[in-house]
Enzyme design. Structure first.
Site, PDB file in Angstrom:
ATOM      1  N   HIS A   6       2.742   3.288  -9.144  1.00 18.67           N
ATOM      2  CA  HIS A   6       2.507   1.982  -9.262  1.00 18.67           C
ATOM      3  C   HIS A   6       3.759   1.564  -9.984  1.00 18.67           C
ATOM      4  O   HIS A   6       4.295   0.292  -9.502  1.00 18.67           O
ATOM      5  CB  HIS A   6       1.256   1.759 -10.095  1.00 18.67           C
ATOM      6  CG  HIS A   6      -0.042   2.085  -9.338  1.00 18.67           C
ATOM      7  ND1 HIS A   6      -0.197   1.739  -7.917  1.00 18.67           N
ATOM      8  CD2 HIS A   6      -0.933   2.551  -9.631  1.00 18.67           C
ATOM      9  CE1 HIS A   6      -1.465   2.073  -7.621  1.00 18.67           C
ATOM     10  NE2 HIS A   6      -1.961   2.716  -8.520  1.00 18.67           N
TER      11      HIS A   6
ATOM     12  N   LEU B 287      11.667 -20.244  -4.222  1.00 16.93           N
ATOM     13  CA  LEU B 287      10.473 -19.409  -4.095  1.00 16.93           C
ATOM     14  C   LEU B 287       9.086 -19.672  -4.851  1.00 16.93           C
ATOM     15  O   LEU B 287       9.028 -19.483  -5.926  1.00 16.93           O
ATOM     16  CB  LEU B 287      10.899 -17.806  -4.017  1.00 16.93           C
ATOM     17  CG  LEU B 287       9.510 -16.990  -3.393  1.00 16.93           C
ATOM     18  CD1 LEU B 287       9.614 -16.948  -1.919  1.00 16.93           C
ATOM     19  CD2 LEU B 287      10.127 -15.253  -3.920  1.00 16.93           C
TER      20      LEU B 287
ATOM     21  N   ARG C 284      -5.247  -2.453   8.643  1.00 13.12           N
ATOM     22  CA  ARG C 284      -6.405  -3.306   8.214  1.00 13.12           C
ATOM     23  C   ARG C 284      -6.121  -4.513   7.095  1.00 13.12           C
ATOM     24  O   ARG C 284      -4.815  -4.322   6.558  1.00 13.12           O
ATOM     25  CB  ARG C 284      -7.485  -2.665   7.689  1.00 13.12           C
ATOM     26  CG  ARG C 284      -7.098  -1.409   6.579  1.00 13.12           C
ATOM     27  CD  ARG C 284      -8.450  -0.772   6.041  1.00 13.12           C
ATOM     28  NE  ARG C 284      -8.009  -0.039   5.050  1.00 13.12           N
ATOM     29  CZ  ARG C 284      -7.968   1.567   5.299  1.00 13.12           C
ATOM     30  NH1 ARG C 284      -8.333   1.796   6.466  1.00 13.12           N
ATOM     31  NH2 ARG C 284      -7.582   2.293   4.267  1.00 13.12           N
TER      32      ARG C 284
ATOM     33  N   ARG D 162       2.224  -5.074   5.848  1.00  9.27           N
ATOM     34  CA  ARG D 162       1.276  -4.000   5.194  1.00  9.27           C
ATOM     35  C   ARG D 162       2.010  -2.697   5.306  1.00  9.27           C
ATOM     36  O   ARG D 162       2.418  -2.223   6.285  1.00  9.27           O
ATOM     37  CB  ARG D 162      -0.123  -3.743   5.743  1.00  9.27           C
ATOM     38  CG  ARG D 162      -0.866  -2.844   4.907  1.00  9.27           C
ATOM     39  CD  ARG D 162      -2.177  -2.505   5.444  1.00  9.27           C
ATOM     40  NE  ARG D 162      -2.876  -1.614   4.509  1.00  9.27           N
ATOM     41  CZ  ARG D 162      -4.280  -1.953   3.967  1.00  9.27           C
ATOM     42  NH1 ARG D 162      -5.139  -2.892   4.238  1.00  9.27           N
ATOM     43  NH2 ARG D 162      -4.615  -1.034   3.003  1.00  9.27           N
TER      44      ARG D 162
ATOM     45  N   ASP E 275       0.689  -1.299  -0.080  1.00  9.49           N
ATOM     46  CA  ASP E 275      -0.028  -0.175   0.061  1.00  9.49           C
ATOM     47  C   ASP E 275       1.071   1.170   0.189  1.00  9.49           C
ATOM     48  O   ASP E 275       2.063   1.367   0.452  1.00  9.49           O
ATOM     49  CB  ASP E 275      -0.801  -0.096   1.417  1.00  9.49           C
ATOM     50  CG  ASP E 275      -2.019   1.020   1.093  1.00  9.49           C
ATOM     51  OD1 ASP E 275      -2.242   1.360  -0.038  1.00  9.49           O
ATOM     52  OD2 ASP E 275      -2.804   1.248   2.084  1.00  9.49           O
ATOM     53  N   GLY E 276       0.411   2.079  -0.603  1.00  7.07           N
ATOM     54  CA  GLY E 276       1.306   3.598  -0.398  1.00  7.07           C
ATOM     55  C   GLY E 276       1.516   4.144  -1.845  1.00  7.07           C
ATOM     56  O   GLY E 276       2.329   5.146  -1.898  1.00  7.07           O
TER      57      GLY E 276
HETATM   58  C1  FPP Z   1      -1.993   0.210  -3.284  1.00  8.73           C
HETATM   59  O1  FPP Z   1      -1.469   1.276  -3.085  1.00  8.73           O
HETATM   60  C2  FPP Z   1      -1.341  -0.558  -4.348  1.00  8.73           C
HETATM   61  C3  FPP Z   1      -2.027  -0.988  -5.557  1.00  8.73           C
HETATM   62  C4  FPP Z   1      -3.504  -0.992  -5.634  1.00  8.73           C
HETATM   63  C5  FPP Z   1      -1.346  -1.596  -6.624  1.00  8.73           C
HETATM   64  C6  FPP Z   1      -0.369  -2.544  -6.278  1.00  8.73           C
HETATM   65  C7  FPP Z   1       0.807  -2.730  -7.561  1.00  8.73           C
HETATM   66  C8  FPP Z   1       1.917  -2.368  -7.737  1.00  8.73           C
HETATM   67  C9  FPP Z   1       2.741  -2.461  -6.547  1.00  8.73           C
HETATM   68  C10 FPP Z   1       2.406  -2.534  -9.110  1.00  8.73           C
HETATM   69  C11 FPP Z   1       3.490  -3.496  -9.331  1.00  8.73           C
HETATM   70  C12 FPP Z   1       3.041  -5.041  -9.145  1.00  8.73           C
HETATM   71  C13 FPP Z   1       3.402  -6.171  -9.851  1.00  8.73           C
HETATM   72  C14 FPP Z   1       3.061  -7.159  -9.225  1.00  8.73           C
HETATM   73  C15 FPP Z   1       4.330  -6.160 -11.024  1.00  8.73           C
HETATM   74  P1  FPP Z   1      -2.488   2.761  -3.519  1.00  8.73           P
HETATM   75  O2  FPP Z   1      -2.420   2.880  -4.976  1.00  8.73           O
HETATM   76  O3  FPP Z   1      -3.909   2.255  -2.839  1.00  8.73           O
HETATM   77  O4  FPP Z   1      -1.941   3.774  -2.533  1.00  8.73           O
HETATM   78  P2  FPP Z   1      -2.263   5.186  -1.811  1.00  8.73           P
HETATM   79  O5  FPP Z   1      -3.305   4.332  -0.622  1.00  8.73           O
HETATM   80  O6  FPP Z   1      -1.437   5.642  -1.603  1.00  8.73           O
HETATM   81  O7  FPP Z   1      -3.546   5.482  -2.706  1.00  8.73           O
END
Ligand code: FPP
Length: 230
Positions: free
Chosen positions: A25, A119, A179, A173, A8-9
């Site tokens: 992302h 892994l 959560r 997390r 997250d983040g």
């Molecule tokens: C949550 O952060 C993250 C996601 C919804 C996407 C996770 C995706 C990646 C880490 C990209 C690459 C993954 C792979 C497997 C290549 P958020 O966008 O909700 O962050 P925020 O809470 O700061 O808005």
């Protein structure tokens, strides 16, 4: 050793730099590469990453399509390297709402790395733990006696997991929230939980190492008494 991570983040990391969310992302993708490499080196057996929850469809189409494109790029570019390092890729979650090119990238990544014996990397895409439990419960209808092991196998089938994963030992997390967000609810019954304030794109191998070190210092009792008292 099963480690699960809620990454997250990304969005806040990008916003703090005045960049679009997708840049967060993309940087998150680099943190995925670092973490997979670190997990292999730290003797983690299974790593499950929460990449896209079924509730993430509620985000704007521009963001969801950008994310799905990123997964496809990852699944096309990483398998050869993963195989070389013994990493077996497995995407868990629903596939019926993903585009054909992404499904084909998933199938090809899983095929190419199927023989890897290091892994086991599980990436959760269009994943909802509650939906997986419901679907396993449907499959369990009429099956008696239903044991936890048997239900675990049905849960694996319901979510495209290549076999039952062991229970989660350590759940991390990032991003400061505390959560579970519909992630591995059955599998986390006795997981040790770690909540980090760091945003996911800043997550380093050293963070994983520190979490594992702390995890090893915890006393896990699974409802019993500590060894000395017993
Ligand atoms: C949550 O952060 C993250 C996601 C919804 C996407 C996770 C995706 C990646 C880490 C990209 C690459 C993954 C792979 C497997 C290549 P958020 O966008 O909700 O962050 P925020 O809470 O700061 O808005």
């Amino acid at each position: 050793m099963h480690v699960a991570i809620i990454m997250d983040g990304n969005g806040r990391w990008a916003a703090a730099r005045g960049w679009p969310r997708l840049a967060g992302h993309r940087a998150g993708g680099e943190a995925v590469r670092r973490s997979v490499e670190a997990a292999g080196a730290l003797d983690v057996d299974v790593l499950t990453l929460y990449a896209f929850s079924s509730d993430n469809w509620r985000r704007p189409a521009e963001e969801t399509s950008g994310l799905l494109r990123l997964f496809e790029q990852y699944l096309r570019s990483e398998p050869a390297k993963c195989l070389e390092k013994g990493v077996r890729i497995n995407v868990i979650g629903r596939r019926d709402r993903l585009g054909a090119p992404l499904v084909s990238a998933i199938e090809s990544a899983e095929r190419i790395t199927a023989a890897a014996r290091g892994l086991w990397l599980r990436v959760a895409v269009d994943y909802s733990s509650r939906d997986a439990i419901l679907s396993a419960a449907e499959r369990a209808r009429g099956l008696a006696p239903l044991t936890r092991e048997r239900f675990g196998a049905l849960l694996a089938q319901a979510s495209h997991s290549q076999g039952s994963a062991p229970e989660v030992d350590l759940l991390i997390r990032t991003g400061g929230e505390q959560r579970l967000s519909d992630f591995l609810l059955w599998e986390c019954a006795y997981a040790e939980l770690f909540f980090l304030d760091k945003m996911w794109p800043d997550f380093e191998a050293a963070d994983l190492e520190a979490c594992l070190k702390d995890f090893r210092s915890r006393s896990r009792r699974f409802g019993a008494l500590p060894v000395a008292a017993a």
